[in-house]
Design a protein around this motif. Structure first.
Motif, mmCIF file in Angstrom:
data_model
loop_
_atom_site.group_PDB
_atom_site.id
_atom_site.type_symbol
_atom_site.label_atom_id
_atom_site.label_comp_id
_atom_site.label_asym_id
_atom_site.label_seq_id
_atom_site.Cartn_x
_atom_site.Cartn_y
_atom_site.Cartn_z
ATOM 1 N N ALA A 61 -6.344 0.791 -0.569
ATOM 2 C CA ALA A 61 -5.172 1.278 -1.311
ATOM 3 C C ALA A 61 -3.879 1.030 -0.548
ATOM 4 C CB ALA A 61 -5.327 2.765 -1.618
ATOM 5 N N GLY A 62 -2.928 0.459 -1.253
ATOM 6 C CA GLY A 62 -1.593 0.265 -0.699
ATOM 7 C C GLY A 62 -1.460 -0.867 0.305
ATOM 8 N N LYS A 63 -2.495 -1.653 0.495
ATOM 9 C CA LYS A 63 -2.452 -2.749 1.469
ATOM 10 C C LYS A 63 -2.450 -4.078 0.716
ATOM 11 C CE LYS A 63 -4.669 0.093 4.917
ATOM 12 N NZ LYS A 63 -5.952 0.589 5.341
ATOM 13 N N GLN A 67 -5.237 -6.287 -2.041
ATOM 14 C CA GLN A 67 -4.910 -5.939 -3.427
ATOM 15 C C GLN A 67 -6.022 -6.318 -4.400
ATOM 16 O OE1 GLN A 67 -1.938 -4.214 -4.265
ATOM 17 N NE2 GLN A 67 -3.148 -3.827 -6.083
ATOM 18 N N THR A 142 -1.666 6.750 -14.306
ATOM 19 C CA THR A 142 -1.638 5.687 -13.314
ATOM 20 C C THR A 142 -1.535 4.345 -14.028
ATOM 21 O OG1 THR A 142 -4.064 5.534 -13.242
ATOM 22 C CG2 THR A 142 -2.997 6.974 -11.610
ATOM 23 N N ASP A 146 -4.744 1.696 -10.498
ATOM 24 C CA ASP A 146 -4.559 2.877 -9.660
ATOM 25 C C ASP A 146 -5.472 4.003 -10.127
ATOM 26 O OD1 ASP A 146 -3.593 4.452 -7.633
ATOM 27 O OD2 ASP A 146 -1.626 4.785 -8.547
ATOM 28 N N ALA A 150 -7.285 7.171 -4.764
ATOM 29 C CA ALA A 150 -6.334 6.575 -3.821
ATOM 30 C C ALA A 150 -5.279 7.580 -3.371
ATOM 31 C CB ALA A 150 -5.660 5.349 -4.453
ATOM 32 N N HIS A 151 -5.173 8.693 -4.083
ATOM 33 C CA HIS A 151 -4.174 9.718 -3.771
ATOM 34 C C HIS A 151 -4.826 11.007 -3.266
ATOM 35 C CE1 HIS A 151 -1.235 7.134 -5.749
ATOM 36 N NE2 HIS A 151 -2.177 6.926 -6.645
#
Length: 190
Positions: A61-63, A67, A142, A146, A150-151
């Motif tokens: 996540a977030g990298k 992706q 999301t 998403d 991931a959160h």
């Protein structure tokens, strides 16, 4: 670890007339299958190949460099969870989950209004979720792949509002699809 397309928790025509067998043949049989197959190709020989789906999602996540892995892992998880969030004869929750909804939203009707609004107003492709956040229930939406995982959130219900989830049955009437989901299919988890 090689991921496999999980079995549906019901027969492919069980959700008719609200979701047709044809829609599930495409959505589950093609879209979901492709996410699983792509994920297996992307993680082969990488640090992700022995991780669980949830671990892959959290790690990627977030990298930007991960992706593609994130998108396919998250979509594989989101879809597997979505299938569990539907059942024939679903709809209004009962018992403890209903009590929590009434406590945290003020009423089931208020929850429905907020959940439907999140699903209908999601611009483009994405998801609407009922999640547990800091011990309380909340609604989130999301985009794309998403996911609450991931959160750091726990998902209790989702509806897929990518067009492939409803277009064959509802065309551009997303609101009608979400209404049918809430009234006839919703199966709350946790």
């Amino acid at each position: 670890m090689t991921f496999k397309l999980p079995d549906l928790p019901y027969e492919i025509n069980t959700l008719e007339p609200y979701i047709s067998q044809k829609t599930l043949e495409f959505h589950y049989g093609k879209h979901h299958r492709t996410y699983v197959e792509n994920l297996n190709k992307l993680i082969a020989g990488t640090k992700f190949e022995n991780m669980s789906l949830e671990e892959i999602i959290k790690e990627a996540a977030g990298k930007a460099e991960y992706q593609g892995i994130f998108n396919n892992a998250a979509q594989a998880w989101n879809h597997a969870f979505f299938w569990k969030c539907m059942k024939k004869g679903g709809g209004k929750p009962q018992g403890a989950i209903l009590s929590r909804i009434e406590k945290d939203f003020g009423s089931y009707e208020k929850f429905r209004e907020e959940f439907k609004n999140a699903a209908v107003t999601q611009f483009g492709s994405g998801w609407a979720w009922l999640v547990e956040q800091d011990g309380k229930l909340a609604i989130m939406k999301t985009t794309n792949a998403d996911t609450p995982i991931a959160h750091g959130l726990k998902a209790l219900l989702t509806v897929d509002v990518w067009e492939h989830a409803y277009y064959l049955d509802y065309q551009n009437r997303r609101a009608d699809f979400v209404e049918a989901f809430l009234n006839n299919l919703a199966h709350y988890q946790g």
